[in-house]
Design a protein around this motif. Structure first.
Motif, PDB file in Angstrom:
ATOM      1  N   THR A  18     -38.844 117.236  -5.564  1.00 12.72           N
ATOM      2  CA  THR A  18     -37.451 117.104  -6.000  1.00 12.72           C
ATOM      3  C   THR A  18     -36.912 115.713  -5.705  1.00 12.72           C
ATOM      4  N   VAL A  19     -37.161 115.222  -4.494  1.00 11.71           N
ATOM      5  CA  VAL A  19     -36.685 113.893  -4.108  1.00 11.71           C
ATOM      6  C   VAL A  19     -37.263 112.826  -5.030  1.00 11.71           C
ATOM      7  N   MET A  20     -38.564 112.895  -5.287  1.00 11.31           N
ATOM      8  CA  MET A  20     -39.221 111.892  -6.109  1.00 11.31           C
ATOM      9  C   MET A  20     -38.746 111.930  -7.553  1.00 11.31           C
ATOM     10  N   VAL A  21     -38.603 113.125  -8.117  1.00 10.61           N
ATOM     11  CA  VAL A  21     -38.177 113.248  -9.518  1.00 10.61           C
ATOM     12  C   VAL A  21     -36.780 112.674  -9.707  1.00 10.61           C
ATOM     13  N   VAL A  22     -35.840 113.045  -8.836  1.00 13.78           N
ATOM     14  CA  VAL A  22     -34.469 112.539  -8.946  1.00 13.78           C
ATOM     15  C   VAL A  22     -34.447 111.020  -8.799  1.00 13.78           C
ATOM     16  N   LEU A  23     -35.171 110.512  -7.820  1.00 13.65           N
ATOM     17  CA  LEU A  23     -35.222 109.080  -7.571  1.00 13.65           C
ATOM     18  C   LEU A  23     -35.769 108.316  -8.778  1.00 13.65           C
ATOM     19  N   LEU A  24     -36.893 108.778  -9.311  1.00 14.36           N
ATOM     20  CA  LEU A  24     -37.519 108.098 -10.451  1.00 14.36           C
ATOM     21  C   LEU A  24     -36.646 108.172 -11.694  1.00 14.36           C
ATOM     22  N   LEU A  25     -35.985 109.307 -11.903  1.00 16.63           N
ATOM     23  CA  LEU A  25     -35.098 109.445 -13.057  1.00 16.63           C
ATOM     24  C   LEU A  25     -33.933 108.459 -12.996  1.00 16.63           C
ATOM     25  N   VAL A  26     -33.295 108.401 -11.844  1.00 11.96           N
ATOM     26  CA  VAL A  26     -32.117 107.534 -11.703  1.00 11.96           C
ATOM     27  C   VAL A  26     -32.483 106.070 -11.911  1.00 11.96           C
ATOM     28  N   ILE A  27     -33.515 105.597 -11.211  1.00 11.86           N
ATOM     29  CA  ILE A  27     -33.880 104.179 -11.319  1.00 11.86           C
ATOM     30  C   ILE A  27     -34.475 103.879 -12.688  1.00 11.86           C
ATOM     31  N   GLY A  28     -35.220 104.825 -13.252  1.00 12.50           N
ATOM     32  CA  GLY A  28     -35.757 104.635 -14.601  1.00 12.50           C
ATOM     33  C   GLY A  28     -34.653 104.461 -15.621  1.00 12.50           C
ATOM     34  N   VAL A  29     -33.624 105.291 -15.550  1.00 10.47           N
ATOM     35  CA  VAL A  29     -32.492 105.190 -16.487  1.00 10.47           C
ATOM     36  C   VAL A  29     -31.755 103.866 -16.301  1.00 10.47           C
ATOM     37  N   VAL A  30     -31.573 103.442 -15.050  1.00 14.26           N
ATOM     38  CA  VAL A  30     -30.897 102.164 -14.777  1.00 14.26           C
ATOM     39  C   VAL A  30     -31.668 101.006 -15.392  1.00 14.26           C
ATOM     40  N   LEU A  31     -32.997 100.984 -15.217  1.00 13.79           N
ATOM     41  CA  LEU A  31     -33.800  99.901 -15.766  1.00 13.79           C
ATOM     42  C   LEU A  31     -33.808  99.922 -17.285  1.00 13.79           C
ATOM     43  N   ILE A  32     -33.864 101.103 -17.876  1.00 17.74           N
ATOM     44  CA  ILE A  32     -33.802 101.201 -19.343  1.00 17.74           C
ATOM     45  C   ILE A  32     -32.462 100.667 -19.838  1.00 17.74           C
ATOM     46  N   GLY A  33     -31.376 101.036 -19.138  1.00 17.64           N
ATOM     47  CA  GLY A  33     -30.061 100.529 -19.525  1.00 17.64           C
ATOM     48  C   GLY A  33     -29.985  99.023 -19.449  1.00 17.64           C
TER      49      GLY A  33
END
Length: 226
Positions: free
Chosen positions: A203-218
């Protein structure tokens, strides 16, 4: 400098919130040779993060990752976009590989041998988990680009790398330092934290990767259409 540090913070936190190395250092601190293996692992972890970040920054500086107009180069924006997509793919992979309800998460084989680790082996593991881990490597790539884009002086770049490294390694450094300062009092909290991380690792890893992934895509899309 302030803008660069602001960009580095989520990336450094992304490295810091890595359940596997935190679990690894906790297991070492609960092992018979806790003090020497814990300090060895910390040395390897710090050295790995610092070395990779510096190398990637030097590469970014050599490639000239900032356009003369002050706007990010198209290539930099595409790199950020690609890193973001890769992090989302990594998040999806972590999510699909999660244990089913009631199942015990399978720990890596090397964790079962931590009781036998020497300081050198602990340090090597620290380097491996910090510098070779794909997720951490992507964070360090993004950090190197962010520092290079800031067009900072050499002194300010050193400060930025230091800030990134300190934040990135704090999750491993704090348990080791506190344990060395007060060994007996830390055993029970460390055991509780290890149990929680083993249970909530995915859970920790999925949330972390999603948030930073979305930020970098943005940021990547913003640079392409800006």
């Amino acid at each position: 400098m302030g803008e660069v540090i602001g960009t580095l913070l989520p990336l450094a936190i992304g490295v810091a919130i890595s359940p596997i190395p935190i679990i690894a250092v906790i297991l070492m601190l609960l092992a018979p040779r806790a003090r020497v293996t814990g300090l060895g692992f910390l040395a390897g972890w710090v050295g790995g993060v610092l070395a990779v970040t510096v190398v990637l920054l030097l590469i970014a500086n050599g490639l000239g990752m900032n356009a003369s107009s002050g706007h990010p180069k198209t290539g930099v924006s595409w790199i950020k976009l690609l890193l973001g997509v890769l992090l989302l793919i990594l998040a999806a992979k972590q999510f699909t590989a999660r244990p089913h309800p009631g199942e015990q998460a399978e720990m890596p084989e090397w964790m079962k041998a931590i009781d036998t680790f020497t300081p050198v082996k602990a340090a090597s593991l620290g380097v491996l988990l910090s510098a070779v881990n794909p997720k951490n490597l992507m964070m360090c790539v993004a950090a190197g680009i962010a520092i290079s884009e800031g067009e900072l002086s050499v002194g300010d770049q050193i400060v930025a790398v230091a800030v990134f490294t300190v934040i990135a390694v704090c999750s491993v450094a704090v348990p080791v330092i506190v344990y060395v300062a007060d060994t007996e009092r830390m055993r029970r909290p460390l055991d509780s934290l290890r149990t929680w991380l083993e249970r909530n690792n995915t859970t920790v890893m999925v949330v972390l990767l999603l948030v930073i992934g979305v930020v970098l895509i943005g940021k990547g899309i913003g640079g392409l259409i800006g």
